[in-house]
Motif scaffolding. Structure first.
Motif, short mmCIF file in Angstrom:
data_model
loop_
_atom_site.label_atom_id
_atom_site.label_comp_id
_atom_site.label_asym_id
_atom_site.label_seq_id
_atom_site.Cartn_x
_atom_site.Cartn_y
_atom_site.Cartn_z
N THR A 79 0.83 -1.20 0.00
CA THR A 79 0.00 0.00 0.00
C THR A 79 0.87 1.25 0.00
O THR A 79 0.63 2.19 -0.78
N ILE A 80 1.88 1.28 0.86
CA ILE A 80 2.79 2.43 0.89
C ILE A 80 3.54 2.54 -0.42
O ILE A 80 3.70 3.64 -0.98
N VAL B 73 -2.65 13.47 2.78
CA VAL B 73 -3.27 12.16 2.91
C VAL B 73 -4.75 12.33 3.21
O VAL B 73 -5.13 13.11 4.10
N ILE C 200 1.98 5.77 6.41
CA ILE C 200 1.69 6.29 5.07
C ILE C 200 2.02 7.77 5.00
O ILE C 200 2.68 8.23 4.05
#
Length: 272
Positions: A165-166, A203, A194
């Protein structure tokens, strides 16, 4: 408000200190009520659009035109920047994403999101290279014109892999996404990881049960810039409808009348 003004206002919200809340509306009444409450930007909701039309979400069951028209309605009625929940860009090819960005700009939206989903239950997430190519092409069209959010749905499709995901969000940021987003994160540690990896890119966090007891300030301290609700408000409205339906079916009709007067909602709409 012009599309250029919507973009500038939306971009400025992401540059201010702290975090801001961007609730997701689904029709004219929900949009104007959220504006009255004082929110400075709205998102549309692909789930709410699909369910309201009697269709499945994330299955290419709603057209690009219908999704964009819905988001444009929210913008026209409120004069607020609206971020379009435009799923996977309505097609697998990078040029599909480019077409979606152009449609969002033409409709006057301040922002939009592009997911790495495929609408294929057997293979729900694009492979890494394809996902990055799609965001890069969207960013080429969006740059300086509309705020682009790059989103990975790993956690929503049975892939709770924080490392991947990162990796995806960092690549989306490097490819030109203005904001990054991974719905379904399990805890605040994942959010911090993240935010640290993609900084200084903003974000987005969608509220789920994992974060329901946290304040806006606490989320901002973890690195969140934008807080969205996804389909939660629509589902909350449907929960109330379901409760009322069960009461009425049991013969109890009166509490259904404990509602906002139609005149009060109508006063917020054009032609009042």
């Amino acid at each position: 408000m012009s599309q250029a003004a919507a973009y500038e206002r939306f971009r400025a919200l992401h540059e201010q200190p702290g975090a801001f809340v961007m609730p997701n509306a689904w029709d004219g009444a929900s949009a104007v009520l959220l504006k009255r409450a004082g929110f400075q930007a709205l998102g549309s909701s692909s789930l709410a659009i699909a369910f309201a039309m009697g269709r499945q979400d994330g299955a290419h069951a709603v057209s690009l035109e219908d999704a964009v028209d819905n988001a444009a309605l929210l913008s026209r009625l409120t004069g607020l920047p609206v971020n379009g929940d435009l799923e996977d860009g309505f097609g697998p090819d990078p040029e599909d994403c480019a077409r979606t960005v152009e449609a969002a700009i033409a409709a006057g939206l301040g922002g939009l999101g592009i997911e790495d989903t495929t609408a294929d239950p057997e293979n729900p997430i694009h492979d890494f290279d394809a996902a990055v190519r799609r965001v890069r092409r969207a960013a080429e069209v969006a740059q300086g014109r509309i705020l682009l959010t790059g989103r990975t749905d790993n956690y929503l499709h049975g892939r709770p892999d924080l490392h991947d995901t990162i990796r995806r969000l960092v690549a989306f940021a490097e490819a030109g996404a203005d904001v990054v987003y991974a719905p379904g994160l399990p805890d605040l540690d994942a959010v911090r990881a993240i935010a640290g990896a993609v900084a200084p890119k903003p974000v987005n966090l969608v509220m789920t049960g994992a974060f329901k007891d946290l304040t806006v300030e606490e989320l901002a301290a973890a690195g969140v810039k934008r807080i969205s609700l996804g389909g939660a408000l629509y589902r909350r409205a449907m929960t109330e409808l379901d409760t009322m339906a069960r009461e009425m079916a049991g013969g109890r009709l009166g509490r259904a009348l404990d509602a906002l007067p139609s005149r009060e909602i109508g006063a917020l709409l054009p032609g009042a």
